[in-house]
Design an enzyme around this catalytic site. Structure first.
Site, PDB file in Angstrom:
ATOM      1  N   PRO A  74      41.438  35.305  37.631  1.00 20.72           N
ATOM      2  CA  PRO A  74      42.327  34.160  37.409  1.00 20.72           C
ATOM      3  C   PRO A  74      42.737  34.087  35.943  1.00 20.72           C
ATOM      4  CG  PRO A  74      40.060  33.439  37.798  1.00 20.72           C
ATOM      5  CD  PRO A  74      40.095  34.913  38.041  1.00 20.72           C
ATOM      6  N   GLU A  75      43.961  33.655  35.694  1.00 21.24           N
ATOM      7  CA  GLU A  75      44.455  33.555  34.322  1.00 21.24           C
ATOM      8  C   GLU A  75      44.492  32.067  33.937  1.00 21.24           C
ATOM      9  OE1 GLU A  75      47.838  36.285  33.934  1.00 21.24           O
ATOM     10  OE2 GLU A  75      46.828  37.677  35.289  1.00 21.24           O
ATOM     11  N   LYS A  96      41.055  31.127  29.543  1.00 19.79           N
ATOM     12  CA  LYS A  96      40.345  31.251  30.816  1.00 19.79           C
ATOM     13  C   LYS A  96      38.962  30.597  30.763  1.00 19.79           C
ATOM     14  CE  LYS A  96      42.729  35.679  31.098  1.00 19.79           C
ATOM     15  NZ  LYS A  96      42.601  37.148  31.121  1.00 19.79           N
ATOM     16  N   ARG A 102      45.964  48.958  32.097  1.00 19.72           N
ATOM     17  CA  ARG A 102      46.130  48.195  33.343  1.00 19.72           C
ATOM     18  C   ARG A 102      47.552  48.322  33.853  1.00 19.72           C
ATOM     19  NH1 ARG A 102      43.539  42.446  32.923  1.00 19.72           N
ATOM     20  NH2 ARG A 102      43.683  42.630  35.184  1.00 19.72           N
TER      21      ARG A 102
END
Ligand SMILES: [Zn+2]
Length: 276
Positions: free
Chosen positions: A2-3, A53, A262
């Site tokens: 989750p960001e 986060k 990524r």
């Protein structure tokens, strides 16, 4: 993972049952934190804050319970002692008179005293959070123009929590698309106009994602795509996860690349590579 926007929404959920209320029972799974259970009992929660986060349940005497969900952590908000049917392991439980806020599976939990806060290893060094409503466009522009960062690729910088806190893999691709910048551009390759556009995207896309529950595509376009019968996964993002599908702006198939280790997604027409 989750960001920032997802964690901020979790924080709102937790705050909906904790903020302004006394916590009757606090329970930690980790032995090192158990001594705190007694001293946090019957203390009032003032707010549930986030920085990027990182989530912080802040008590009236300034002590904070810190948590980071990493990949697996998950919050549940329930009626008091109504535990969810899950095989996850409970790591933190905060019970008020009527509700329970339960954090499962997270391994990164701590208690931070007021005098430790700014130098806490998880907190110090974090960059500004675009969800912070005090963060101005001018401050975003200044950060993007800061010489400390100007020689690194935007693809790497936008994942670096010391640059901006809370951005992650989907926001990175979405921001770069909205700014019209190829992921390997460095701030020093950008014109003042490009930096200004990028600053706006860095500020606006996390805020939009927070408001909409994870949708970064433009609101009007989302409406049109919904009317056309497309599913959420089809209209949610500008480019992220859309390799091979047509760019919403120009129709060119979206491409996928590896950037700073990524996956990143971009449109080769809307985000042209610099001439070399
Ligand atoms: Zn395009």
């Amino acid at each position: 993972m989750p960001e920032g926007p997802e964690i901020r929404r979790d924080a709102d959920l937790v705050a909906s049952v904790l903020a302004g209320r006394e916590v009757a029972v606090v329970s930690f799974a980790f032995a090192g934190l158990k001594p705190w259970e007694r001293s946090l009992r019957d203390k009032r929660v003032v707010a549930v804050d986030t920085i990027g986060k990182h989530m912080l349940v802040r008590f009236e005497h300034g002590v904070r319970i810190y948590s980071h969900n990493q990949l697996y952590g998950r919050w549940f908000v329930r009626d008091r002692d109504d535990y969810p049917d899950t095989r996850r392991s409970l790591r933190l439980a905060l019970h008020t008179e009527h509700h329970s806020a339960l954090l499962y599976s997270a391994s990164d939990i701590d208690v931070i005293q007021p005098h430790e806060f700014e130098q806490h290893p998880r907190i110090r060094g974090l960059g500004p959070d675009p969800l912070d409503t005090d963060l101005t466009l001018g401050a975003c522009r200044a950060r993007l123009g800061d010489r400390r960062f100007s020689g690194r690729s935007l693809a790497g910088l936008l994942l670096d929590q010391s640059f901006f806190a809370g951005l992650g893999n989907y926001l990175r691709s979405e921001i770069l698309f909205r700014a019209g910048l190829y992921p390997m551009f460095r701030p020093r390759d950008c014109s003042a106009a490009q930096i200004a556009t990028l600053a706006r995207a860095v500020r606006d896309l996390p805020r939009r994602s927070y408001r909409t529950g994870g949708i970064t595509n433009d609101a009007r376009r989302v409406q049109a795509l919904r009317r056309a019968g497309l599913s959420r996964s089809e209209y949610r993002f500008l480019v992220f996860g859309r390799d091979g599908q047509p760019c919403h702006d120009c129709g060119t198939p979206i491409q996928r690349m590896a950037a700073a280790g990524r996956r990143a997604y971009y449109c080769s027409v809307c985000q042209p590579q610099p001439d070399v």
